[in-house]
Design an enzyme around this catalytic site. Sequence first.
Site, PDB file in Angstrom:
ATOM      1  N   GLY A   6      40.478  85.126  34.645  1.00 34.78           N
ATOM      2  CA  GLY A   6      40.846  84.516  35.929  1.00 34.78           C
ATOM      3  C   GLY A   6      41.788  85.442  36.682  1.00 34.78           C
ATOM      4  O   GLY A   6      42.736  85.000  37.341  1.00 34.78           O
ATOM      5  N   GLN A  10      44.841  82.838  42.282  1.00 36.80           N
ATOM      6  CA  GLN A  10      46.140  82.882  42.983  1.00 36.80           C
ATOM      7  C   GLN A  10      47.219  83.541  42.133  1.00 36.80           C
ATOM      8  O   GLN A  10      47.898  84.464  42.567  1.00 36.80           O
ATOM      9  CB  GLN A  10      46.583  81.463  43.354  1.00 36.80           C
ATOM     10  CG  GLN A  10      47.854  81.469  44.213  1.00 36.80           C
ATOM     11  CD  GLN A  10      48.607  80.149  44.232  1.00 36.80           C
ATOM     12  OE1 GLN A  10      48.339  79.249  43.428  1.00 36.80           O
ATOM     13  NE2 GLN A  10      49.541  80.025  45.141  1.00 36.80           N
ATOM     14  N   LEU A  11      47.383  83.076  40.901  1.00 32.25           N
ATOM     15  CA  LEU A  11      48.405  83.630  40.010  1.00 32.25           C
ATOM     16  C   LEU A  11      47.903  84.928  39.364  1.00 32.25           C
ATOM     17  O   LEU A  11      48.640  85.914  39.258  1.00 32.25           O
ATOM     18  CB  LEU A  11      48.713  82.597  38.917  1.00 32.25           C
ATOM     19  CG  LEU A  11      49.876  82.917  38.013  1.00 32.25           C
ATOM     20  CD1 LEU A  11      51.196  82.633  38.727  1.00 32.25           C
ATOM     21  CD2 LEU A  11      49.806  82.098  36.736  1.00 32.25           C
ATOM     22  N   ILE A  33      35.198  85.429  36.970  1.00 29.74           N
ATOM     23  CA  ILE A  33      33.801  85.043  37.201  1.00 29.74           C
ATOM     24  C   ILE A  33      33.303  85.680  38.507  1.00 29.74           C
ATOM     25  O   ILE A  33      32.123  85.907  38.687  1.00 29.74           O
ATOM     26  CB  ILE A  33      33.662  83.502  37.192  1.00 29.74           C
ATOM     27  CG1 ILE A  33      32.221  83.095  36.958  1.00 29.74           C
ATOM     28  CG2 ILE A  33      34.249  82.868  38.446  1.00 29.74           C
ATOM     29  CD1 ILE A  33      32.076  81.708  36.348  1.00 29.74           C
ATOM     30  N   TYR A 137      41.841  67.245  35.881  1.00 29.29           N
ATOM     31  CA  TYR A 137      42.611  68.484  35.652  1.00 29.29           C
ATOM     32  C   TYR A 137      43.816  68.182  34.748  1.00 29.29           C
ATOM     33  O   TYR A 137      44.036  68.877  33.748  1.00 29.29           O
ATOM     34  CB  TYR A 137      43.057  69.012  37.017  1.00 29.29           C
ATOM     35  CG  TYR A 137      44.018  70.170  36.994  1.00 29.29           C
ATOM     36  CD1 TYR A 137      43.676  71.387  36.406  1.00 29.29           C
ATOM     37  CD2 TYR A 137      45.273  70.063  37.608  1.00 29.29           C
ATOM     38  CE1 TYR A 137      44.568  72.457  36.424  1.00 29.29           C
ATOM     39  CE2 TYR A 137      46.160  71.127  37.635  1.00 29.29           C
ATOM     40  CZ  TYR A 137      45.800  72.319  37.038  1.00 29.29           C
ATOM     41  OH  TYR A 137      46.671  73.378  37.054  1.00 29.29           O
ATOM     42  N   ILE A 167      52.619  76.656  43.185  1.00 25.12           N
ATOM     43  CA  ILE A 167      53.086  78.038  43.332  1.00 25.12           C
ATOM     44  C   ILE A 167      52.778  78.539  44.738  1.00 25.12           C
ATOM     45  O   ILE A 167      51.674  78.364  45.248  1.00 25.12           O
ATOM     46  CB  ILE A 167      52.446  78.942  42.268  1.00 25.12           C
ATOM     47  CG1 ILE A 167      52.892  78.465  40.883  1.00 25.12           C
ATOM     48  CG2 ILE A 167      52.838  80.407  42.470  1.00 25.12           C
ATOM     49  CD1 ILE A 167      52.194  79.141  39.741  1.00 25.12           C
TER      50      ILE A 167
HETATM   51  C1  AKB Z   1      47.317  71.934  41.798  1.00 24.73           C
HETATM   52  O1  AKB Z   1      47.811  71.517  42.854  1.00 24.73           O
HETATM   53  O2  AKB Z   1      46.301  71.433  41.285  1.00 24.73           O
HETATM   54  C2  AKB Z   1      48.007  73.066  41.080  1.00 24.73           C
HETATM   55  C3  AKB Z   1      48.961  72.577  40.043  1.00 24.73           C
HETATM   56  C4  AKB Z   1      50.208  71.910  40.437  1.00 24.73           C
HETATM   57  O3  AKB Z   1      48.708  72.741  38.879  1.00 24.73           O
HETATM   58  N1  AKB Z   1      48.683  73.900  42.027  1.00 24.73           N
END
Ligand code: AKB
Length: 314
Positions: A6, A10-11, A33, A137, A167
């Site tokens: 990855g 972003q990171l 990817i 998530y 972030i």
């Molecule tokens: C998100 O907003 O899904 C991410 C997180 C806080 O893990 N930036």
Amino acid sequence: MILIIGAFGQLGSVLTQKLQIKWGVNRVVASDITVNTNYKGLYEQLDATNYKALEQIVIKYRITEIYHLAAILSANGEKDPLRSWDINMTSLLNVLEVSRTQRIHKIFYPSSIAVFGPNADSVNTPQSPNLTPETIYGMSKVAGENWVNYYHKKYGLDIRSLRYPGIIGYQSFPGGGTTDYAVDIYHKAIKNEHFLCFLNSSTQLPMMFMDDAIRATIELMDAPKEKITVRTSYNLASMSFTPKELVKSIQKYYPNFKITYQPDSRQNIANSWPKSIDDSKARVDWGWQSYFDLDQMTKIMIEKLSEYYSIATV
Ligand code: AKB
């Protein structure tokens, strides 16, 4: 040799550069990817849900350290929950298995404030409350933290993890998260555009400037093994603010900057997350300390993005 999975996210894009500087360009293998023809350095296209492909790269480069940053984030995860779960979990289990069988020395796994849900205190959320996330998530990160802990306890893998807040950086764009608004807003302000915010004005969330997030990652990975007492994932904190407070900070440079609030489904996600985080365990164990507050971050974001868009700062 270091493998970043990855690496163009972003990171990942910022961390990859930092690790190249720290260890040398030829000791860092970027994988993603997606293809990025501008990338300078060792690169392999990789779908981390493909175990054989991952194993081949690990063997080819004699990888000893892995940063597994690939994941479907909170807002995108809700669009196709089963697929998001599959991608997040399969890629992690592949990383854990390849690390066990190929004797990887150290692994980094990012977790998130998304592990928390309405059963955790939302102010100064402690390290170990009842974790009942309401997003796929968040569920995948709670399960991931437990898998990471399991591989550490059962096989002795040295896996380290941080629960990142939102972030914010000028170097890259986020994608598919709930905290993304706090990056997009700076781009709009600099382009003198109006900003339509998908959260309401008083939604307070934990956030962190990219430089702090990268430094936290490197400091955690550099810490002596005996200092790491949390093998699920460390709470990590810096600042907390609402969209309204962020606008105020930006208006110090762009007084005419305008925002309209139009909350969508991401508001429900944000409502289930903490407002602020207690990161005392990270402070005590490996000396974590954040450097940037909201106004310091705004100053740098505006300077750097103004350069990027070649518009003089006010
Ligand atoms: C998100 O907003 O899904 C991410 C997180 C806080 O893990 N930036």
